[in-house]
Write an enzyme that holds these catalytic residues in place. Structure first.
Site, PDB file in Angstrom:
ATOM      1  N   SER A 128      70.094 -38.867  -5.435  1.00  0.00           N
ATOM      2  CA  SER A 128      71.494 -38.943  -5.020  1.00  0.00           C
ATOM      3  C   SER A 128      71.859 -40.401  -4.821  1.00  0.00           C
ATOM      4  CB  SER A 128      71.701 -38.151  -3.726  1.00  0.00           C
ATOM      5  OG  SER A 128      73.006 -38.406  -3.236  1.00  0.00           O
ATOM      6  N   GLY A 188      70.899 -44.451  -1.280  1.00  0.00           N
ATOM      7  CA  GLY A 188      70.397 -43.476  -2.248  1.00  0.00           C
ATOM      8  C   GLY A 188      69.287 -42.660  -1.611  1.00  0.00           C
ATOM      9  N   LYS A 189      68.924 -41.577  -2.220  1.00  0.00           N
ATOM     10  CA  LYS A 189      67.769 -40.781  -1.767  1.00  0.00           C
ATOM     11  C   LYS A 189      67.382 -39.832  -2.892  1.00  0.00           C
ATOM     12  CE  LYS A 189      65.557 -40.464   2.243  1.00  0.00           C
ATOM     13  NZ  LYS A 189      65.393 -41.552   3.189  1.00  0.00           N
ATOM     14  N   GLY A 190      66.083 -39.583  -3.008  1.00  0.00           N
ATOM     15  CA  GLY A 190      65.654 -38.678  -4.064  1.00  0.00           C
ATOM     16  C   GLY A 190      64.543 -37.772  -3.582  1.00  0.00           C
ATOM     17  N   ASP A 236      59.096 -42.046   1.258  1.00  0.00           N
ATOM     18  CA  ASP A 236      59.732 -41.193   2.272  1.00  0.00           C
ATOM     19  C   ASP A 236      58.693 -40.141   2.640  1.00  0.00           C
ATOM     20  OD1 ASP A 236      62.740 -40.837   3.254  1.00  0.00           O
ATOM     21  OD2 ASP A 236      61.936 -38.838   3.003  1.00  0.00           O
TER      22      ASP A 236
END
Ligand code: NAD
Length: 425
Positions: free
Chosen positions: A57, A102-104, A143
């Site tokens: 994202s 952002g993050k995935g 993460d």
């Protein structure tokens, strides 16, 4: 049932309304710029192909490339990565970093995979998102369940694909596409310490503003992993009295609440030997369980200490236990450890709570320094890294403290409004 992204948007809209920010602009800001969803078919060499799903994202890049972790967990979802990427946008703005959010993630329980399978999946994920990431576009980090080893596989794969595609970029810029790499493979000395260290910089600033002395402040820390462990070490070195720590198996503190400062290096050594902190009451160079008291994680949160540091899980201080919290300061080192309701209740009671997007921003600040180090083709020493983090965190604290005074509100609302103003300018 409303999803986590809808809930998060609601809470930010409520704050932005209270401080009269333009509602059309806020609503447009909240939606991510792009959410990439990828199919990752993996042949595990057992004759079977398994198909996984992954996300990235990219919430907002007004202040710089998208930045945020990639998690590997069975509960990863589109809404979860959207929410976490939004928080990253706000966190980077609060820390004044040249980054967006952002993050995935990949939907899988990594415990069900062998190391070889995890490596294959990590590399395939990079192939699937290759076109949307890059040192000036989107910079993934570790993460939940991703560590330096996985980041090394990912950056190695990124270099491999770049060579296959004859991308004419210097190697150091390709390495800058990922942070959280191992120190020996273009990572940063001091990255593992960064989050806990940054949290202690914030605590020192706070006690100074409140006219308190570190040596008079007792601290209980929930979580003794990467964040809690280093928070304990740096707080203790700064003269604070860390009197209780915990991990998932329980907590340890003094028997009669005549709190004595724990000998943190010895607690760490003892935990390494015993596997749990609950058996490690170590003070003044000796570990002696007869003087210590193993307690539960719930009891730790309710101890009569000055400072409480939740550094493990989200939502641990909530409607059920908020009336029993006795600390006067809470430093949110985990993401979202204090529920909205508990935050309002405790703030009204006079508790000062430093919100996660400020308190744990030392982690992304460390990532920023790693990225900068790669771009400049340099290698920083650990002391240089910590010095830079200190400067950035002190500045961030100062900005949010002043914003809270201007807005006459608490630090959570001040952080959110401060970030939004910057992002909507
Ligand atoms: P970690 O996995 O290294 O450590 C987590 C710790 O929490 C462990 O000691 C574990 O035993 C403990 N724990 C697990 N379940 C528990 C429970 N039920 N009660 C009490 N303790 C429990 O993780 P970490 O990297 O230290 O991250 C901790 C928190 O900080 C997470 O919320 C994470 O999202 C957040 N955070 C981490 C970073 C970072 O750079 N590592 C940056 C920002 C935010």
């Amino acid at each position: 049932m409303t999803d986590i992204f809808t809930e998060t948007k609601k809470s930010i809209i409520a704050i932005s309304k209270k401080f009269k920010l333009d509602q059309d602009e806020v609503k447009e800001f909240l939606e991510p710029n792009r959410v990439v969803e990828v199919k990752i078919p993996v042949d595990f060499k057992n004759g079977q192909t398994e198909v996984f799903r992954g996300f990235r994202s990219q919430h907002n890049n007004k202040l710089g490339p998208y930045k945020g972790g990639n998690r590997v967990h069975k509960n990863v979802s589109r809404e979860e990565v959207m929410t976490l990427s939004l928080w990253m946008t706000l966190k980077c703005a609060v820390a004044d970093l040249p980054y967006g959010g952002g993050k995935g993630g990949i939907i899988v329980d990594p415990k069900t995979l062998t190391e070889e399978q995890l490596e294959t999946l990590s590399r395939k994920y990079v192939r699937a998102v290759y076109d949307v990431i890059g040192s000036d576009r989107d910079v993934p980090a570790p993460d939940v369940n991703t560590n330096p080893k996985i980041m090394d596989w990912m950056s190695n794969e990124y270099l491999k694909i770049s060579r296959e595609r004859k991308i004419n970029l210097p190697e150091n810029l390709l390495y800058a596409t990922f942070t959280g790499k191992s120190d020996k493979d273009h990572g940063l000395a001091g990255r593992t310490e960064a989050t806990g260290f940054g949290g202690v910089v914030i605590l020192k600033e706070l006690v100074q503003r409140l006219g308190l002395k570190p040596e008079n402040q007792t601290i209980a820390i929930q979580g003794f992993g990467n964040v809690g462990n280093y928070f304990a070490q740096f707080a203790s070195n700064a003269g604070f009295k860390v009197v209780a720590v915990s991990d998932s198996k329980g907590a340890i503190t003094e028997r009669n609440h005549q709190f004595k400062a724990l000998d943190i290096p010895l607690v760490i050594k003892c935990k390494e030997e015993k596997g749990i902190v609950a058996g490690c009451y170590c003070v003044g160079g000796v570990c002696d369980l007869t003087k210590g008291r193993p307690i539960s994680n719930e009891e730790l949160l309710e101890l009569p200490v000055d400072v409480l540091v939740p550094a493990a899980l989200e939502n641990v201080i909530n409607k059920k236990n908020m009336e029993k919290i006795k600390a006067k300061i809470i430093i949110e080192m985990a993401n979202g450890p204090v529920s909205y309701e508990a935050y309002e209740y405790l703030t009204k009671k006079g508790v000062v709570i430093v919100p996660d997007i400020l308190a744990n921003a030392g982690g992304v600040t460390g990532s920023y320094i790693e990225w900068k180090q790669n771009i400049e083709n340099k290698k920083y020493k650990k002391e240089e890294t910590l010095k830079m983090i200190e400067g950035i965190m002190e500045m961030a604290f100062d900005n949010i403290w002043n914003e809270a005074a201007n807005l006459k509100t608490h630090l959570k609302e001040a952080s959110t409004v401060h970030a939004l103003k910057k992002l909507l300018e």
